[in-house]
Scaffold this active site. Structure first.
Site, PDB file in Angstrom:
ATOM      1  N   ASP A 121       4.341 -10.243   5.049  1.00 46.33           N
ATOM      2  CA  ASP A 121       3.376  -9.153   4.861  1.00 46.33           C
ATOM      3  C   ASP A 121       3.429  -8.252   6.085  1.00 46.33           C
ATOM      4  O   ASP A 121       2.965  -8.624   7.160  1.00 46.33           O
ATOM      5  CB  ASP A 121       1.978  -9.741   4.669  1.00 46.33           C
ATOM      6  CG  ASP A 121       0.881  -8.680   4.666  1.00 46.33           C
ATOM      7  OD1 ASP A 121       1.190  -7.497   4.427  1.00 46.33           O
ATOM      8  OD2 ASP A 121      -0.284  -9.046   4.920  1.00 46.33           O
ATOM      9  N   LEU A 122       3.999  -7.061   5.926  1.00 48.67           N
ATOM     10  CA  LEU A 122       4.139  -6.105   7.024  1.00 48.67           C
ATOM     11  C   LEU A 122       3.053  -5.048   6.867  1.00 48.67           C
ATOM     12  O   LEU A 122       3.151  -4.146   6.025  1.00 48.67           O
ATOM     13  CB  LEU A 122       5.531  -5.474   6.995  1.00 48.67           C
ATOM     14  CG  LEU A 122       5.919  -4.566   8.158  1.00 48.67           C
ATOM     15  CD1 LEU A 122       5.784  -5.272   9.491  1.00 48.67           C
ATOM     16  CD2 LEU A 122       7.340  -4.055   7.970  1.00 48.67           C
ATOM     17  N   ASP A 149      -0.749  -3.894  -0.611  1.00 50.35           N
ATOM     18  CA  ASP A 149      -1.615  -4.903   0.005  1.00 50.35           C
ATOM     19  C   ASP A 149      -2.902  -5.079  -0.792  1.00 50.35           C
ATOM     20  O   ASP A 149      -3.348  -6.213  -1.036  1.00 50.35           O
ATOM     21  CB  ASP A 149      -1.907  -4.552   1.468  1.00 50.35           C
ATOM     22  CG  ASP A 149      -2.451  -3.142   1.659  1.00 50.35           C
ATOM     23  OD1 ASP A 149      -2.370  -2.307   0.729  1.00 50.35           O
ATOM     24  OD2 ASP A 149      -2.948  -2.847   2.770  1.00 50.35           O
ATOM     25  N   ASN A 164      -0.032  -2.319   8.710  1.00 53.43           N
ATOM     26  CA  ASN A 164       0.022  -1.159   9.596  1.00 53.43           C
ATOM     27  C   ASN A 164       0.064  -1.545  11.063  1.00 53.43           C
ATOM     28  O   ASN A 164       0.580  -0.790  11.883  1.00 53.43           O
ATOM     29  CB  ASN A 164      -1.186  -0.254   9.338  1.00 53.43           C
ATOM     30  CG  ASN A 164      -1.083   0.467   8.016  1.00 53.43           C
ATOM     31  OD1 ASN A 164      -0.124   1.165   7.760  1.00 53.43           O
ATOM     32  ND2 ASN A 164      -2.091   0.296   7.162  1.00 53.43           N
TER      33      ASN A 164
END
Length: 245
Positions: A7-8, A100, A10
């Site tokens: 999970d990338l 997300d 901000n």
């Protein structure tokens, strides 16, 4: 070899092994807008399939996908879909709904109960899901951390962090913490009140994200789910066709 979830966000990068239909133990690192620290990159796992969700800048997303492509036999990138595994998104154009937020909803869609989900990261996101898997839309605002940083950028004498919540603070740092945290809590509470009017029942409140722990004492019946996006990514992964997996 194994399958992993990535999970990338901000400002943070989180990953965990895929264990059944959930995420295993989660590791999390902060990152810059365009790059990941080199030491952390060296410690990335290897495996069969990397399942990835990203809302980060395109350049950082592209570089991370390239790195994961060197470490995994396959890289699968999650995208928001109008309808998937019993979840139906309210947006007319699903591509405009952040992956997300989509995955956080997907993580709980099988609970078949109305929920308000609040994600507290760089942004504060709020979404309403009914007990039949229908998304009713949501809100996006600045998170308390982003509010503090924005105020500090415009008035450097105002501290960008520190302070304790108080209903009526008598110190500037406390007043900033109280105002910014209080603004987030008020928006969450208003959203939940309106959700009860829309659905005819008071929904459960689920909170996730790096800024969530600071708000939990102010939302006493909230449920903290720190790995909600990764859990949703896990559910997305196990519903992929066998040929794609």
């Amino acid at each position: 070899m194994s399958d992993w979830l990535f999970d990338l966000g901000n400002s943070r990068f989180k990953f965990a092994p895929l264990q059944g239909v959930r995420a295993g133990d989660v590791q999390a690192w902060p990152h810059g807008a365009e790059a990941m620290p080199a030491q952390e990159i060296d410690n990335l796992p290897t495996g069969d399939i990397a399942y990835v969700a990203s809302v980060a800048a395109p350049a950082l997303t592209a570089s991370m996908l390239e790195l994961l492509g060197q470490r995994f036999a396959q890289v699968r990138v999650a995208r928001t879909e109008a309808e998937f595994a019993g979840l139906r998104i309210a947006y007319a154009d699903p591509a405009k709904f952040g992956v997300d937020r989509y995955l956080a909803l997907l993580a709980v869609a099988d609970r078949r109960e109305p929920v308000v989900i609040a994600g507290v990261g760089t942004a504060l996101t709020i979404d309403l899901l009914d007990g039949h898997g229908q998304h009713h839309g949501g809100r996006i605002a600045a998170s308390p951390t982003t509010m503090r940083e924005a105020l500090h950028a415009r008035a450097v004498q105002l501290p960008a962090s520190s302070g304790q919540y108080s209903e009526f603070a008598n110190d500037t740092a406390d007043a900033l913490a109280s105002g910014c945290d209080g603004a987030a809590v008020a928006l969450i509470e208003r959203s939940r009140e309106r959700a009860a009017e829309v659905l005819g029942t008071r929904p459960a409140l689920l909170i996730h994200g790096g800024g969530a722990p600071a708000l939990m004492p102010l939302l006493p019946d909230a449920q903290f789910h720190p790995a909600l996006v990764l859990d949703g990514l896990a559910r997305w992964a196990v519903h992929q066709p066998p040929a794609a997996r």
